[in-house]
Design a protein around this motif. Structure first.
Motif, mmCIF file in Angstrom:
data_model
loop_
_atom_site.group_PDB
_atom_site.id
_atom_site.type_symbol
_atom_site.label_atom_id
_atom_site.label_comp_id
_atom_site.label_asym_id
_atom_site.label_seq_id
_atom_site.Cartn_x
_atom_site.Cartn_y
_atom_site.Cartn_z
ATOM 1 N N GLY A 127 6.357 -10.670 -46.846
ATOM 2 C CA GLY A 127 5.321 -11.419 -47.537
ATOM 3 C C GLY A 127 5.853 -12.432 -48.531
ATOM 4 N N MET A 128 7.169 -12.586 -48.570
ATOM 5 C CA MET A 128 7.808 -13.562 -49.452
ATOM 6 C C MET A 128 8.843 -14.313 -48.627
ATOM 7 S SD MET A 128 8.181 -11.338 -52.916
ATOM 8 C CE MET A 128 8.389 -12.757 -53.977
ATOM 9 N N GLU B 262 13.229 -4.086 -58.973
ATOM 10 C CA GLU B 262 14.131 -5.216 -59.224
ATOM 11 C C GLU B 262 14.001 -5.690 -60.670
ATOM 12 O OE1 GLU B 262 14.991 -9.668 -57.428
ATOM 13 O OE2 GLU B 262 12.919 -9.024 -57.717
ATOM 14 N N GLU B 263 12.770 -5.832 -61.129
ATOM 15 C CA GLU B 263 12.524 -6.302 -62.492
ATOM 16 C C GLU B 263 13.143 -5.348 -63.523
ATOM 17 O OE1 GLU B 263 8.663 -6.709 -65.417
ATOM 18 O OE2 GLU B 263 8.381 -7.111 -63.284
ATOM 19 N N GLN B 264 12.952 -4.055 -63.330
ATOM 20 C CA GLN B 264 13.483 -3.071 -64.282
ATOM 21 C C GLN B 264 15.014 -3.038 -64.242
ATOM 22 O OE1 GLN B 264 11.666 -1.412 -66.679
ATOM 23 N NE2 GLN B 264 10.141 -2.854 -65.918
ATOM 24 N N ALA B 265 15.585 -3.158 -63.064
ATOM 25 C CA ALA B 265 17.052 -3.179 -62.953
ATOM 26 C C ALA B 265 17.623 -4.394 -63.665
ATOM 27 C CB ALA B 265 17.471 -3.171 -61.486
ATOM 28 N N GLY C 207 14.429 -2.826 -51.473
ATOM 29 C CA GLY C 207 13.490 -3.441 -50.555
ATOM 30 C C GLY C 207 12.674 -2.447 -49.770
ATOM 31 N N THR C 208 11.818 -3.008 -48.956
ATOM 32 C CA THR C 208 10.991 -2.209 -48.062
ATOM 33 C C THR C 208 11.722 -2.027 -46.744
ATOM 34 O OG1 THR C 208 9.873 -4.243 -47.389
ATOM 35 C CG2 THR C 208 8.808 -2.932 -49.109
ATOM 36 N N PRO C 209 11.463 -0.911 -46.048
ATOM 37 C CA PRO C 209 12.218 -0.635 -44.815
ATOM 38 C C PRO C 209 12.178 -1.765 -43.790
ATOM 39 C CG PRO C 209 11.042 1.320 -45.507
ATOM 40 C CD PRO C 209 10.580 0.196 -46.408
ATOM 41 N N ARG D 43 6.023 -3.435 -51.313
ATOM 42 C CA ARG D 43 6.591 -4.640 -51.917
ATOM 43 C C ARG D 43 6.463 -4.584 -53.438
ATOM 44 N NH1 ARG D 43 3.785 -9.517 -49.638
ATOM 45 N NH2 ARG D 43 2.019 -8.573 -50.645
ATOM 46 N N GLU D 44 5.311 -4.126 -53.917
ATOM 47 C CA GLU D 44 5.075 -4.084 -55.357
ATOM 48 C C GLU D 44 6.082 -3.166 -56.061
ATOM 49 O OE1 GLU D 44 1.774 -5.563 -53.168
ATOM 50 O OE2 GLU D 44 2.674 -3.579 -53.010
#
Length: 181
Positions: free
Chosen positions: A37-38, A16-19, A56-58, A9-10
């Motif tokens: 977790g969100m 996402e933040e960098q994009a 995202g995560t799988p 997730r991190e």
């Protein structure tokens, strides 16, 4: 449309933040992180607004794919980031399922799965990654080894440029301009 799979997730949130920093305006392209977790509902609402880059995560991505929220028929590029870590964490089956779903949805809409650019980033390339490369990538694939000897690192047809910038803002704008070209 770009789909990025990350092992944690991190890392997905950092991606996402960098994009988002690469955009000149908030409406230039839409980035959505899909992670566990969100709140699922907020992520779903953002996905339904037609995201250009989904990271995202799988597990959460499969959740959205199986529920029909995340459509894969417009995917042009798939990126597996830290693929060695994803394999170590036991995501191989999920990764295969996602690739199968991409191929299925593309085919249903008259697109060849071979038209999708597939990129993997890995700190190491153990045998299971080689197997995955063989099953997902075309034979004309390119390996770039950043840890090997200098003479074997990059093919001769790649040119490197150094561009000095005065600030982080200028560097981010330049990176965004280069990515759009």
């Amino acid at each position: 449309r770009v789909l990025v799979l990350c092992p944690t997730r991190e890392l997905a949130l950092q991606t996402e933040e960098q994009a988002n920093l690469l955009r000149h305006t908030p409406s230039e392209f839409q980035v959505v992180a899909c992670v566990g977790g969100m709140p699922r509902f907020k992520q779903q609402m953002r996905l339904e607004k037609q995201a250009d880059l989904v990271v995202g995560t799988p597990g959460r991505l499969l959740d959205f794919i199986s529920s029909g929220v995340l459509k894969l028929d417009q995917v042009d590029t798939i990126i597996f980031d830290e693929v060695d870590t994803m394999l170590d964490m036991g995501f191989r089956a999920d990764m295969n399922t996602i690739m199968d779903k991409v191929a299925e949805q593309l085919s249903e809409n008259g697109r060849e799965p071979s038209t999708v650019q597939f990129v993997m980033f890995s700190a190491t390339i153990p045998p299971q990654i080689r197997e995955m490369v063989d099953s997902f990538m075309k034979e004309d694939r390119l390996f770039v080894d950043m840890s090997g000897s200098v003479t074997k690192m990059l093919p001769k047809n790649i040119t490197h440029y150094l561009v000095e910038t005065d600030s982080d803002d200028q560097r981010i704008r330049l990176a965004g301009d280069l990515l759009r070209q």
